[in-house]
Scaffold this active site. Structure first.
Site, PDB file in Angstrom:
ATOM      1  N   LYS A 204      13.808 -12.498 -12.886  1.00 29.39           N
ATOM      2  CA  LYS A 204      13.481 -11.344 -13.741  1.00 29.39           C
ATOM      3  C   LYS A 204      12.431 -11.733 -14.778  1.00 29.39           C
ATOM      4  O   LYS A 204      11.434 -11.054 -14.959  1.00 29.39           O
ATOM      5  CB  LYS A 204      14.754 -10.834 -14.435  1.00 29.39           C
ATOM      6  CG  LYS A 204      15.738 -10.158 -13.524  1.00 29.39           C
ATOM      7  CD  LYS A 204      15.389  -8.728 -13.237  1.00 29.39           C
ATOM      8  CE  LYS A 204      14.852  -8.376 -11.900  1.00 29.39           C
ATOM      9  NZ  LYS A 204      15.173  -8.968 -10.691  1.00 29.39           N
TER      10      LYS A 204
ATOM     11  N   CYS B 161       0.833  -1.210   0.000  1.00 25.46           N
ATOM     12  CA  CYS B 161       0.000   0.000   0.000  1.00 25.46           C
ATOM     13  C   CYS B 161       0.868   1.261   0.000  1.00 25.46           C
ATOM     14  O   CYS B 161       2.004   1.259   0.455  1.00 25.46           O
ATOM     15  CB  CYS B 161      -0.861   0.017   1.255  1.00 25.46           C
ATOM     16  SG  CYS B 161      -1.880  -1.432   1.441  1.00 25.46           S
TER      17      CYS B 161
ATOM     18  N   GLU C 131       8.958 -12.464 -13.129  1.00 29.70           N
ATOM     19  CA  GLU C 131       8.191 -11.412 -12.453  1.00 29.70           C
ATOM     20  C   GLU C 131       7.680 -10.334 -13.415  1.00 29.70           C
ATOM     21  O   GLU C 131       6.710  -9.658 -13.097  1.00 29.70           O
ATOM     22  CB  GLU C 131       8.990 -10.788 -11.313  1.00 29.70           C
ATOM     23  CG  GLU C 131      10.224 -10.036 -11.700  1.00 29.70           C
ATOM     24  CD  GLU C 131      10.906  -9.430 -10.468  1.00 29.70           C
ATOM     25  OE1 GLU C 131      10.226  -9.083  -9.493  1.00 29.70           O
ATOM     26  OE2 GLU C 131      12.126  -9.309 -10.501  1.00 29.70           O
TER      27      GLU C 131
ATOM     28  N   ASN D 206      -1.616   1.052   5.959  1.00 31.01           N
ATOM     29  CA  ASN D 206      -0.725   0.087   5.327  1.00 31.01           C
ATOM     30  C   ASN D 206      -0.284  -0.854   6.434  1.00 31.01           C
ATOM     31  O   ASN D 206       0.287  -0.415   7.429  1.00 31.01           O
ATOM     32  CB  ASN D 206       0.490   0.800   4.717  1.00 31.01           C
ATOM     33  CG  ASN D 206       1.463  -0.187   4.057  1.00 31.01           C
ATOM     34  OD1 ASN D 206       1.129  -1.365   3.876  1.00 31.01           O
ATOM     35  ND2 ASN D 206       2.650   0.281   3.725  1.00 31.01           N
ATOM     36  N   GLY D 207      -0.604  -2.146   6.303  1.00 29.82           N
ATOM     37  CA  GLY D 207      -0.211  -3.102   7.346  1.00 29.82           C
ATOM     38  C   GLY D 207      -1.340  -4.088   7.605  1.00 29.82           C
ATOM     39  O   GLY D 207      -2.285  -4.196   6.825  1.00 29.82           O
TER      40      GLY D 207
ATOM     41  N   GLU E  73      18.681 -15.294 -10.712  1.00 30.65           N
ATOM     42  CA  GLU E  73      18.222 -13.904 -10.905  1.00 30.65           C
ATOM     43  C   GLU E  73      17.598 -13.737 -12.276  1.00 30.65           C
ATOM     44  O   GLU E  73      16.548 -13.109 -12.429  1.00 30.65           O
ATOM     45  CB  GLU E  73      19.388 -12.955 -10.710  1.00 30.65           C
ATOM     46  CG  GLU E  73      19.073 -11.489 -10.977  1.00 30.65           C
ATOM     47  CD  GLU E  73      18.051 -10.899 -10.008  1.00 30.65           C
ATOM     48  OE1 GLU E  73      17.673 -11.565  -9.020  1.00 30.65           O
ATOM     49  OE2 GLU E  73      17.576  -9.780 -10.270  1.00 30.65           O
TER      50      GLU E  73
ATOM     51  N   LYS F 203       6.885  -3.404  -4.876  1.00 33.56           N
ATOM     52  CA  LYS F 203       8.303  -3.060  -4.839  1.00 33.56           C
ATOM     53  C   LYS F 203       8.909  -3.384  -3.491  1.00 33.56           C
ATOM     54  O   LYS F 203      10.049  -3.789  -3.390  1.00 33.56           O
ATOM     55  CB  LYS F 203       8.500  -1.572  -5.143  1.00 33.56           C
ATOM     56  CG  LYS F 203       9.956  -1.135  -5.200  1.00 33.56           C
ATOM     57  CD  LYS F 203      10.729  -1.873  -6.254  1.00 33.56           C
ATOM     58  CE  LYS F 203      12.189  -1.512  -6.276  1.00 33.56           C
ATOM     59  NZ  LYS F 203      12.947  -2.385  -7.199  1.00 33.56           N
TER      60      LYS F 203
ATOM     61  N   HIS G  67      19.749 -33.958 -13.065  1.00 35.17           N
ATOM     62  CA  HIS G  67      19.072 -34.633 -11.926  1.00 35.17           C
ATOM     63  C   HIS G  67      17.593 -34.279 -11.878  1.00 35.17           C
ATOM     64  O   HIS G  67      17.034 -34.106 -10.801  1.00 35.17           O
ATOM     65  CB  HIS G  67      19.783 -34.236 -10.632  1.00 35.17           C
ATOM     66  CG  HIS G  67      21.226 -34.595 -10.635  1.00 35.17           C
ATOM     67  ND1 HIS G  67      21.702 -35.848 -10.339  1.00 35.17           N
ATOM     68  CD2 HIS G  67      22.321 -33.867 -10.996  1.00 35.17           C
ATOM     69  CE1 HIS G  67      23.021 -35.872 -10.467  1.00 35.17           C
ATOM     70  NE2 HIS G  67      23.419 -34.689 -10.861  1.00 35.17           N
TER      71      HIS G  67
ATOM     72  N   TRP H 120      -2.936  -2.547  -1.615  1.00 35.03           N
ATOM     73  CA  TRP H 120      -2.501  -3.885  -2.064  1.00 35.03           C
ATOM     74  C   TRP H 120      -3.224  -4.847  -1.142  1.00 35.03           C
ATOM     75  O   TRP H 120      -2.915  -4.943   0.052  1.00 35.03           O
ATOM     76  CB  TRP H 120      -0.978  -3.986  -1.915  1.00 35.03           C
ATOM     77  CG  TRP H 120      -0.360  -5.166  -2.580  1.00 35.03           C
ATOM     78  CD1 TRP H 120      -0.055  -5.319  -3.896  1.00 35.03           C
ATOM     79  CD2 TRP H 120       0.052  -6.392  -1.938  1.00 35.03           C
ATOM     80  NE1 TRP H 120       0.523  -6.531  -4.118  1.00 35.03           N
ATOM     81  CE2 TRP H 120       0.594  -7.221  -2.937  1.00 35.03           C
ATOM     82  CE3 TRP H 120       0.016  -6.853  -0.639  1.00 35.03           C
ATOM     83  CZ2 TRP H 120       1.111  -8.490  -2.670  1.00 35.03           C
ATOM     84  CZ3 TRP H 120       0.515  -8.104  -0.356  1.00 35.03           C
ATOM     85  CH2 TRP H 120       1.052  -8.919  -1.370  1.00 35.03           C
TER      86      TRP H 120
ATOM     87  N   ARG I 134       4.881   0.699  -6.079  1.00 29.57           N
ATOM     88  CA  ARG I 134       4.848  -0.159  -4.882  1.00 29.57           C
ATOM     89  C   ARG I 134       3.897  -1.325  -5.065  1.00 29.57           C
ATOM     90  O   ARG I 134       3.917  -2.291  -4.319  1.00 29.57           O
ATOM     91  CB  ARG I 134       4.436   0.659  -3.656  1.00 29.57           C
ATOM     92  CG  ARG I 134       5.398   1.767  -3.268  1.00 29.57           C
ATOM     93  CD  ARG I 134       4.810   2.682  -2.202  1.00 29.57           C
ATOM     94  NE  ARG I 134       4.550   1.984  -0.978  1.00 29.57           N
ATOM     95  CZ  ARG I 134       5.463   1.806  -0.011  1.00 29.57           C
ATOM     96  NH1 ARG I 134       6.679   2.282  -0.176  1.00 29.57           N
ATOM     97  NH2 ARG I 134       5.180   1.173   1.092  1.00 29.57           N
TER      98      ARG I 134
END
Ligand code: AGP
Length: 617
Positions: free
Chosen positions: A494, A2, A497, A100-101, A490, A612, A513, A74, A27
């Protein structure tokens, strides 16, 4: 996560709040809203969707008030609906609030308030907070020896709350004031010219002021048109410290790039220079850090390092582990922050604990740091946001100085973390067995990193062409060994996402394997194939993929000759020192994922479901 914006001043609050919310879009959110005090009412406009849609809705309200709050949500408790969007207004119409929380004891409070006649229009935990403030406000005595009734009703409410919050509150009876408070969710106060702007982070207020006060957990700020004051939940006064933000609004602008991610990929040479500026010794043989708050003698006693982080930052820790063990011969353990905090892992007495976090607000990393501190360990932070919670609670650390990273997918912050990890490896190694000349060579290698990244970026047009031919695939493997295995992870992250393609990173030899079962002409593999002792081993892995018709993209260092026909596409990066190779190798996979996502018309800077900074568990 948020986003919060609040405004008290002389200008129309709505335009400033909406501009701030736009700058907080990165965010991650799914609905947005504003509340402006005007005409004796708490006037609210809120809806599912982007801030742009909210602006159209807000225009219909003809907001003129100079005090207000705004929020990007969010979703945590309750679905993505207009009713669940913030701001929420208490059922008696006197209090408006954004949050926010997570309020962990909201169910018990909701039952209590329902029994007092308060009603609820949403499924959120936030609305409970709003009604509880209204309940306390109604009970506060009208005259209370100069204490502000609005402020005290918020204070009383927060004493009953379990969980995390960053809140901003309006009250109809105090129409030109805001009360705000934080616990584990970031909040900063911009001190402008006859105005105050509250925000979740500096990008929402940098266009109006660079003077900020970083609120700490447990603090409550009371804002009026002429002043602000900070107190604690226990009513202790706090003397505010006004800091100056070192970057400008231009740093938070696209400046001609199509996306912030593209801008930040191409900013990496400058970012790396900023990260290492002033951090090498006079004799050029080791690294120097100003803020570790640990003496060289204490550092020399360290016999183990523990690194904790999340996501890309965790990948950076894996590279730091490789370099510290390779060059300094000191054991390193790396753990996901979310795992460490509950694993209760045994740590040696002389363990030095690092957390790595671009935002400095990732709740799992913050919790891991607090757990380590509870156990009595010294914790250092590698972080990019001055004044962030992790930066303030750590015992010392290293700021990355790469400027705001707006794109949700971390790029310049990630390679900066790789660089700082390499510098720490150098510092520790030179305290032990690394010779002066090897140290000088290592420092020269680090100083060459920006130019090596510039040369890797020159491949962008070629990588863009390759991306067009691979954007239709729905599965990828990324394969690398030793310090490039974390870069394989990484690269996979990338791609996942920002393009929503399923991608996995593996040590190249591990492919036999299990993952090789995935190989077919529908599953390309991206291989890191550096010159060196494992070159032939990686070539063998590539041949096993090729034998099963798997498309192969090879990222090779200059001078590497692959067997003809082995790779379908080859991307060349400059040959370089081991300590810099992970940084340079990150560039092609950043570009590949970026161009594939663009080709797939994905929302590169604001990927679905992502934030973010993950400030909720
Ligand atoms: C990386 O591209 C992601 N955005 C994510 O994995 C990120 O690295 C992670 O959430 C950690 O964030 P932090 O560095 O701000 O703590």
């Amino acid at each position: 996560m948020c986003g919060i914006v609040g405004y008290v001043g002389k200008q129309k609050a709505s335009a400033i709040i909406l501009e701030g919310l736009k700058r907080l879009e990165y965010r991650g959110y799914d609905s947005a809203g504003v509340c402006i005090v005007q005409g004796g009412r708490l006037e609210v406009a809120k809806k599912v969707g982007r801030v742009e849609g909210l602006s159209k809705e807000a225009a219909r309200h003809h907001f003129v008030g100079t005090t207000g709050i705004g929020h990007t949500r969010w979703a945590t408790h309750g679905g993505v609906t207009d009713a669940n969007a913030h701001p929420h207004v208490s059922s008696d119409g006197r209090i408006a609030l954004i949050h926010n929380g997570v309020i962990e004891n909201f169910a018990k409070i909701k039952t209590f308030l329902s029994g007092k006649g308060y009603t609820f229009k949403s499924e959120t935990d936030t609305e409970v907070l709003c009604n509880l403030i209204a309940y306390h406000f109604a009970k506060e005595p009208q005259e209370n020896d100069g204490q502000n009734r609005f402020l005290e009703s918020v204070r009383k409410t927060l004493r009953h709350v379990e969980g995390t919050y960053g809140i901003a509150v309006l009250c109809l009876d105090f129409p030109d004031q805001i009360v705000a408070a934080r616990k584990a969710s970031p909040l900063i106060l911009g001190v402008g010219d006859g105005e105050y702007i509250l925000a979740s982070d500096a990008s929402a207020l940098i266009s109006r002021t660079q003077n900020v006060v970083y609120l700490k957990d447990g603090e409550i700020v009371h804002i009026t048109p002429t002043t602000f004051s900070i107190t604690t939940l226990d009513q202790e006064d706090v003397s505010p410290v006004v800091d100056k933000i070192t970057w400008t609004i231009e740093d938070a602008e696209l400046n001609g790039y199509a996306h912030f991610m593209e801008k930040e990929i191409f900013e990496q040479p400058q970012a790396l220079e900023n990260s290492m500026r002033g951090r090498f010794s006079e004799d050029g043989s080791t690294a120097l850090f100003g803020g570790l708050n640990i003496t060289a003698a204490e550092f020399r006693q360290i016999d183990r390092f523990m690194f904790c982080a999340c996501g890309s930052a965790w990948h950076a820790c894996l590279v730091a582990e490789h370099l510290i063990e390779r060059f300094a011969r000191v054991p390193v353990e790396v753990d996901y922050a979310s795992e460490f905090r509950y694993r209760n892992s045994p740590l040696d007495r002389d363990t030095l604990f690092f957390v790595v976090s671009q935002s400095g607000e990732t709740i799992d990393t913050l919790a891991a740091m607090r757990e380590a501190k509870r156990k009595g360990y010294r914790v250092l932070a590698i972080n990019n946001v001055v004044g962030s919670t992790i930066a303030r609670e750590a015992d010392g650390g290293v700021y990355q100085h790469v400027g705001p990273e707006i794109g949700v997918a971390s790029t310049k912050a990630f390679t900066s973390q790789l660089l700082i990890g390499a510098m720490i490896a150098l510092y520790v190694a030179r305290q032990r067995d690394m010779s002066f000349s090897d140290g000088v060579q290592y420092v020269e290698a680090l100083k060459s990193a920006p130019n090596l990244v510039r040369r890797a970026l020159e491949q962008a047009p070629r990588i863009k062409e390759i991306a067009k031919r691979y954007s239709h695939y729905n599965d990828f493997l990324f394969l690398g060994r030793l310090s490039l295995f974390p870069i394989a992870l990484e690269g996979a992250l990338k791609l996942k996402e920002i393009s929503y393609i399923h991608a996995e990173g593996y040590p190249a030899a591990e492919m036999k394997h299990g993952p090789i079962a995935l190989i077919s002409e529908n599953c390309p593999s991206v291989f890191f194939v550096p010159k060196g002792e494992i070159f032939n081993k990686v070539v063998s892995s590539m041949q096993e993929i090729k034998a099963r018709k798997g498309p192969v993209i090879a990222i090779v260092t200059e001078g590497c000759e692959l067997p003809p026909g082995l790779a379908d596409d080859v991307i060349t990066i400059p040959e370089c020192h081991e300590a810099v190779l992970p940084i340079v190798a990150s560039v092609p996979v950043q570009l590949l994922s970026y161009y594939i996502a663009v080709e797939r018309k994905c929302d590169v800077d604001k990927p679905r479901n992502l934030a973010k900074s993950v400030t909720v568990e």
